[in-house]
Design an enzyme around this catalytic site. Structure first.
Site, PDB file in Angstrom:
ATOM      1  CB  SER A  35      31.783  32.249  17.307  1.00 37.25           C
ATOM      2  OG  SER A  35      32.868  31.343  17.304  1.00 37.25           O
ATOM      3  CG  ASP A  36      33.524  32.348  10.812  1.00 42.41           C
ATOM      4  OD1 ASP A  36      34.134  31.251  10.903  1.00 42.41           O
ATOM      5  OD2 ASP A  36      33.464  32.984   9.743  1.00 42.41           O
ATOM      6  CD1 TRP A  37      38.317  27.833  13.201  1.00 43.94           C
ATOM      7  CD2 TRP A  37      36.100  27.747  12.987  1.00 43.94           C
ATOM      8  NE1 TRP A  37      37.927  26.509  13.335  1.00 43.94           N
ATOM      9  CE2 TRP A  37      36.580  26.434  13.208  1.00 43.94           C
ATOM     10  CE3 TRP A  37      34.715  27.919  12.851  1.00 43.94           C
ATOM     11  CZ2 TRP A  37      35.747  25.315  13.268  1.00 43.94           C
ATOM     12  CZ3 TRP A  37      33.880  26.809  12.914  1.00 43.94           C
ATOM     13  CH2 TRP A  37      34.402  25.531  13.121  1.00 43.94           C
ATOM     14  CG  ASP A  38      40.311  32.303  15.711  1.00 44.62           C
ATOM     15  OD1 ASP A  38      40.453  31.814  16.846  1.00 44.62           O
ATOM     16  OD2 ASP A  38      40.837  31.816  14.686  1.00 44.62           O
ATOM     17  CB  ALA A  39      34.045  35.541  14.936  1.00 42.85           C
TER      18      ALA A  39
END
Ligand code: BGC
Length: 787
Positions: A229-233
């Site tokens: 995932s992208d950060w916090d996605a």
């Protein structure tokens, strides 16, 4: 890359405890705190080592440690040179290895959709064929060094505004023809991992979007790697069922919540096993697992990195405007005795503080980057160069009469805090109404400014060391708070400054004065592209437009050097003698700029994005639904008409077209020949250097639409390119093969690539708007091409 003994991935996963398996599907803290972005602990008892993942697309980013700052990806793309892109990737891979990293988080393969994008500098431009070619070369280069490439952000990640929540509504054909090709090609090239995007696509967040992550990526394209995932996605545990394999930066969903979901039978443990196997499978494929395959140690080759940075900065810079041939400058002429008080006026902060890189997770801090000012002084002699700041983003100290208590620049000691430590609070008194800039410079850590009534701004290594607010203030007293966040091993050094309206005018007046007394003036201008924030406007920030106009009025030989990540508007274009865009040129930008200005190197970069005249003349103008979106939804109403496709379709002239770039020599195009090869077409022409200097040209081939196809098509689309270096007077034969896909479009009725049969125009030339050679080919419904 292939381990000597095949690793039995299934057996390894079976041998893991639940805790061990869970540790693969989300990020953890690196006990060694090497400074990269992501970390997975591995399972030492099973011989599975740690996995370190580092950003990113413009160099190996080890926070707070210096590494090679390569020019921004947008600069690389402007060289139109796949071989150079391969070496750029190789260097990223090599340096990643030397820094004990296993995964390089990049390249960013999204297409430049709109000119406001805060990350446009991380892209390879607006044309899918070019993004695909450069992106594939970079992926191959990275992986040739035994490092796993992680193209990002899948998919349709084209803005920073509301990037965590915005849902992109985009039709299938646009995805297939514009956004997907580079990702699809990265799968074919064997990329070991992908990163999902923060935004949603057609109603589902990208990192839990089954259509993207399973149907398209795996079922259709055959991807066997893992998706992080992208950060916090990630929004909930269901992401892993949709096809996501790893959450960053931590296990907010794929940690404890996933354990509970498995315990309660809501998610099958086999889904976790599948994700772990995909990650471990790639680790095995890249030789990271297995005692009999120790990876040879590599050491950083900073000298090679620097040479490559110089080469890319030189090849990727674009000479936009030079109508009177003021460039190249002549050192002799600038320094010959005469009435001028000095030879060259050098103006603008980036001349003294080099703007090497864009801001955010792609920011790399080099050991050293010379200032353009020093390099110019070395060439011309100190006495021949007069510097004025002209426009000062960092500002001057705020006097005690205006700020109580007085701010003293200083240091906040190193510490483990994650919340900003309070540092300073005061009252700012404004006596005269006007536009003020309040700026903080945070060296070594992070800082934030809160000025009463205005949004917080951050400064620091991810945000650019200096950040500020430019605000219109009425007389009164405003609360000003400065907070600082040091790093665990580093103090943060803070300075606070301001620019009053009077100071701003004085700076401009002084710059114009210096220019008036010089034979030529160079204004170094910049934009401030940054992850998390889109550009609020297309104009150069601050008072730079006013500054350039004032300098141009004072000196007819005014050259503008742009340090931009994207396309600024240029209201002063007709008043200046030349414009050279060197982008964010990395650690050797000053040397490249100097070589180009004085003709030691001949500019040869070509634009990989259209420069619009202004914000009203772009594909996203006219309706906020197009950009930045309304109520969390952005609609790609332009469809496939992105960039020059839109300018052509709507007959809206850009300021500078895609593919444009001048040289100090000229090239003639002759003798177009077309040779059919089944479903491919070989395009041949003769290129002649008709000027007086050696130079490099990018020959561009565009393919027109078919009148027989009912679906909308771009009036022309880049179909191939090649570069050639020629001595004055020399000619060469250039061959460019157009592959079968160029003659197809995505048919939404059948859900397949379909031949766009009929007559098609083939045009060849030096930019999308300057195509001296044309011919027609016929494509039959089976895709066979005949001249
Ligand atoms: C960015 C990614 C980057 C990650 C780690 C995110 O905010 O969107 O591109 O790889 O941070 O630094």
């Amino acid at each position: 890359m292939t381990p000597q003994t095949p690793v039995d991935v299934t057996a390894l996963v079976q041998a893991m405890t639940l805790d061990e398996k869970l540790s693969f599907v989300h990020g953890s803290d690196d006990p060694e705190a090497l400074g990269q972005s992501g970390y997975i602990p591995g399972v030492p008892r099973l011989g599975i080592p740690e996995l370190r993942l580092t950003d990113g697309p413009a160099g190996v980013r080890m926070k707070r440690k210096t590494t090679t700052a390569l020019p921004a990806p947008i600069a690389l793309s402007c060289a139109f040179d796949d071989e150079l892109a391969a070496r750029y990737g190789e260097y990223l891979g090599h340096e990643a290895r030397a820094k004990r990293q296993d995964v390089l988080i990049g390249p960013m393969l999204n297409v430049l959709r709109q000119p406001f994008g805060g990350r446009n500098f991380e892209l390879y431009g607006e044309d899918p064929l070019l993004v695909t070619a450069i992106g594939t070369a970079v992926v191959n280069g990275i992986q040739s060094q035994g490092v796993i490439a992680m193209p990002k952000h899948f998919a349709a990640n084209n803005q920073e505004e509301n990037r965590m929540t915005v849902d992109t509504v985009v039709d299938e054909r646009t995805l297939r023809e514009i956004e997907f090709p580079a990702f699809e090609a990265a799968v074919r090239a064997g990329a070991g991992a992908f990163m999902g995007a923060t935004n949603g696509v057609n109603g589902h967040p990208s990192c839990q979007n089954e259509t993207l992550l399973t149907t398209v990526l795996r079922d259709e394209w055959g991807f066997e790697g893992w998706v992080m995932s992208d950060w916090d996605a990630v929004h909930d545990t269901a992401a892993i069922e949709a096809g996501l394999d790893q959450e960053m930066p931590d296990g907010a969903h794929l940690g404890e919540p996933l354990r509970e979901a498995i315990a309660e039978g809501r998610i099958d443990e086999a889904v976790l096993d599948r994700a772990v196997a995909r990650i471990v499978g790639q680790m095995a494929r890249f030789g990271l697992i297995g005692d009999d395959t120790p990876r040879p140690e590599t050491t950083r080759d900073a000298e090679r990195g620097r040479a490559l940075a110089l080469e890319v900065a030189t090849a990727g810079s674009v000479l936009l405007h030079n109508p009177r041939g003021v460039l190249p400058l002549s050192a002799d002429k600038l320094t010959e005795p005469g009435p001028a008080a000095h030879g060259l006026a050098v103006i603008g902060r980036p001349a003294a503080v080099p703007k090497t890189a864009g801001v955010g997770s792609a920011l790399v801090v080099p050991e050293h980057a010379a200032t353009p000012l020093d390099v110019l002084r070395t060439r011309l002699g100190d006495d021949a160069v007069e510097f004025r700041i002209g426009e000062d983003p960092a500002g001057r100290p705020i006097p005690e009469s205006a700020l109580v208590p007085a701010f003293r620049e200083g240091e906040v000691p190193a510490g483990p805090s994650t919340e900003p430590d309070y540092f300073y609070e005061g009252e700012l008194t404004i006596e005269t109404e006007g536009r003020y800039r309040i700026a903080v410079t945070a060296l070594g850590g992070y800082a934030a400014i809160d000025l009463e009534g205005h949004p917080r701004v951050f400064a620091g290594s991810s945000f650019g060391d200096t950040a500020g607010l430019t605000v219109d203030l009425l007389p009164g007293t405003y609360k000003l708070v400065l907070s600082a966040l040091p790093m665990p091993n580093n103090p943060v050094h803070l300075t606070l400054g301001w620019v009053t309206p009077q100071q701003a005018q004085a700076d401009i007046d002084e710059a114009a004065e210096a220019a008036r007394g010089a034979r030529a003036a160079i204004v170094f201008a910049y934009d401030e592209l940054a992850e998390l924030i889109d550009r609020p406007a297309l104009a150069l920030p601050g008072l730079q437009d006013t500054l350039i106009s004032a300098v141009a009025k004072a000196n007819p030989n005014t050259v503008v050097v742009l340090n931009t990540g994207s396309s600024p508007t240029m209201p002063w274009l007709d008043d200046v003698a030349a414009v050279l865009d060197v982008w964010y040129p990395g650690e050797a930008g000053a040397e490249a700029t100097d070589a180009l200005l004085f003709g030691d190197a001949n500019p040869s970069g070509k634009l990989t994005q259209s420069f619009p005249v202004d914000a009203d003349h772009t594909s996203v103008a006219g309706d906020p639904l197009r950009y930045p979106g309304v109520d969390g939804r952005v609609e790609y109403q332009e469809g496939i008409f992105v960039g020059y496709r839109w300018h052509d379709e709507h007959a809206v002239a850009p300021l500078f077209p895609f593919g444009h770039g001048l040289s100090y020599t000229t090239f003639g195009y002759e003798d177009l020949r077309l040779t059919a090869r089944g479903r491919e077409l070989k395009v041949t022409c003769t290129l002649r250097n008709t000027g007086e200097r050696a130079g490099r040209e990018t020959v561009q081939v565009y393919l027109g639409s078919s009148p027989d196809v009912p679906a909308p098509q771009a009036p022309k689309a880049l179909a191939g390119y090649a570069t050639a270096h020629l001595e004055p007077g020399a000619t060469t034969t250039v061959d460019i093969v157009l592959d079968a896909r160029r003659f197809e479009y995505w048919n939404t009725d059948t859900g397949t690539w379909t031949v766009a049969a009929g007559p098609r125009t083939v045009s060849v030339g030096r930019s999308s708007a300057d195509l001296p050679l044309t011919a027609t080919v016929h494509v039959d419904p089976a895709g066979t091409v005949s001249p």
